[in-house]
Design a protein around this motif. Structure first.
Motif, short mmCIF file in Angstrom:
data_model
loop_
_atom_site.label_atom_id
_atom_site.label_comp_id
_atom_site.label_asym_id
_atom_site.label_seq_id
_atom_site.Cartn_x
_atom_site.Cartn_y
_atom_site.Cartn_z
N GLU A 30 -11.10 46.86 18.69
CA GLU A 30 -11.32 48.07 18.00
C GLU A 30 -11.05 49.26 19.01
O GLU A 30 -11.95 50.18 19.07
N LYS A 31 -9.94 49.41 19.44
CA LYS A 31 -9.36 50.30 20.28
C LYS A 31 -8.52 51.18 19.55
O LYS A 31 -8.01 52.13 20.14
N LEU A 32 -8.60 51.34 18.18
CA LEU A 32 -7.84 52.04 17.42
C LEU A 32 -8.57 52.73 16.09
O LEU A 32 -9.66 51.90 15.75
N ASP A 33 -8.13 53.74 15.87
CA ASP A 33 -9.01 54.43 14.64
C ASP A 33 -8.11 54.31 13.30
O ASP A 33 -8.59 54.49 12.44
N ALA A 34 -6.70 54.22 13.48
CA ALA A 34 -5.89 54.08 12.34
C ALA A 34 -4.50 53.63 12.66
O ALA A 34 -3.98 53.68 13.84
N LEU A 35 -3.98 52.92 11.58
CA LEU A 35 -2.47 52.26 11.85
C LEU A 35 -1.65 52.97 10.84
O LEU A 35 -1.81 52.97 9.66
N ILE A 36 -0.87 53.65 11.34
CA ILE A 36 0.36 54.44 10.44
C ILE A 36 1.67 53.22 10.71
O ILE A 36 2.20 53.38 11.71
N PHE A 37 2.04 52.68 9.50
CA PHE A 37 3.11 51.58 9.64
C PHE A 37 4.07 52.25 8.52
O PHE A 37 3.77 51.37 7.48
N PHE A 38 5.16 52.76 8.92
CA PHE A 38 6.23 53.19 7.95
C PHE A 38 7.04 51.77 7.68
O PHE A 38 7.87 51.86 8.37
N VAL A 39 6.65 51.07 6.68
CA VAL A 39 7.25 49.54 6.27
C VAL A 39 8.50 50.09 5.57
O VAL A 39 8.53 50.68 4.67
N ASP A 40 9.50 49.40 5.74
CA ASP A 40 10.71 49.38 4.93
C ASP A 40 10.85 48.05 4.09
O ASP A 40 11.05 47.10 4.19
N PRO A 41 10.18 48.36 2.79
CA PRO A 41 10.26 47.12 1.67
C PRO A 41 11.41 46.59 1.18
O PRO A 41 11.52 45.74 0.52
N LEU A 42 12.70 47.44 1.45
CA LEU A 42 13.82 47.27 0.76
C LEU A 42 14.74 46.14 1.56
O LEU A 42 15.92 45.92 1.31
N SER A 43 14.26 46.06 2.99
CA SER A 43 15.30 45.30 3.64
C SER A 43 14.45 44.04 4.17
O SER A 43 13.40 44.14 4.60
N PRO A 44 15.08 43.00 4.46
CA PRO A 44 14.52 41.68 4.89
C PRO A 44 14.35 42.12 6.53
O PRO A 44 15.00 42.64 7.24
N MET A 45 13.15 41.60 6.86
CA MET A 45 12.54 41.72 8.04
C MET A 45 12.46 40.31 8.73
O MET A 45 11.74 39.31 8.26
N PRO A 46 13.19 40.19 9.92
CA PRO A 46 13.07 38.91 10.48
C PRO A 46 11.58 38.83 11.23
O PRO A 46 11.21 37.58 11.30
N HIS A 47 10.77 39.63 11.22
CA HIS A 47 9.52 39.57 11.95
C HIS A 47 8.61 39.94 11.03
O HIS A 47 7.42 40.53 11.27
N ASP A 48 8.91 39.71 9.72
CA ASP A 48 7.93 39.78 8.65
C ASP A 48 6.48 39.51 8.76
O ASP A 48 5.24 39.86 8.38
N VAL A 49 6.41 38.30 9.44
CA VAL A 49 4.90 37.80 9.95
C VAL A 49 4.23 38.75 10.43
O VAL A 49 3.00 38.69 10.37
N ASP A 50 4.89 39.40 11.54
CA ASP A 50 4.13 40.23 12.39
C ASP A 50 3.55 41.40 11.30
O ASP A 50 2.37 41.85 11.65
N VAL A 51 4.36 42.02 10.53
CA VAL A 51 3.74 42.91 9.49
C VAL A 51 2.62 42.57 8.68
O VAL A 51 1.49 43.14 8.71
N LYS A 52 2.87 41.26 8.08
CA LYS A 52 1.64 40.51 7.54
C LYS A 52 0.20 40.56 8.42
O LYS A 52 -0.78 40.69 8.06
N ALA A 53 0.57 39.96 9.54
CA ALA A 53 -0.63 39.85 10.58
C ALA A 53 -1.19 41.13 11.06
O ALA A 53 -2.51 41.25 10.72
#
Length: 137
Positions: free
Chosen positions: A79-102
């Protein structure tokens, strides 16, 4: 906000490669509002933000695929953050997609505001920073 005793808001800013230019541009548009925010960012994204806006308070973590996403995940759990801004690229395959999901899962579990686009990022910044101003008045 997760911790009302903290004066500055704490935001994590992350962007996939194809959206790094966009997040830097967005930070420029929000620069005056973000001037009082403590920003944590994954390596390359944070470096680019620092280069463009050296006056902002930015802490660079590791690159996303090298553990930066996990560092942000730990900050969410603690609980050391107040917001997460994550500009995701939904059109490119991501080798670390599991990190985004986590990160998405952790933000949901801990009820942390999360934006994946410019419009929702604007809403979070406006809502949280307006909330900060009204609670400090």
């Amino acid at each position: 906000m997760n911790n009302s005793s903290v004066d500055a808001s704490r935001f994590a800013l992350v962007a996939h490669d194809a959206r790094k230019d966009e997040i830097v541009e967005w930070v420029g548009l929000q620069q005056s509002r973000l001037s009082g925010v403590q920003i944590f960012s994954t390596g390359t994204t944070g470096s680019r933000i620092i280069k463009a806006f050296p006056e902002l308070n930015v802490t660079c973590l590791k690159s996303g695929p090298l553990g930066g996403d996990q560092q942000i995940g730990a900050m969410i759990c603690e609980e050391k953050l107040d917001a997460l801004i994550f500009f995701v690229d939904p059109l490119s395959p991501m080798p670390h997609d599991v990190d985004v999901k986590a990160l998405t899962r952790l933000a949901t579990v801990y009820n942390l505001p999360m934006a994946c686009s410019r419009s929702t990022a604007d809403l979070i910044v406006n809502g949280l920073l307006d909330e900060d101003a009204s609670t400090r008045a």
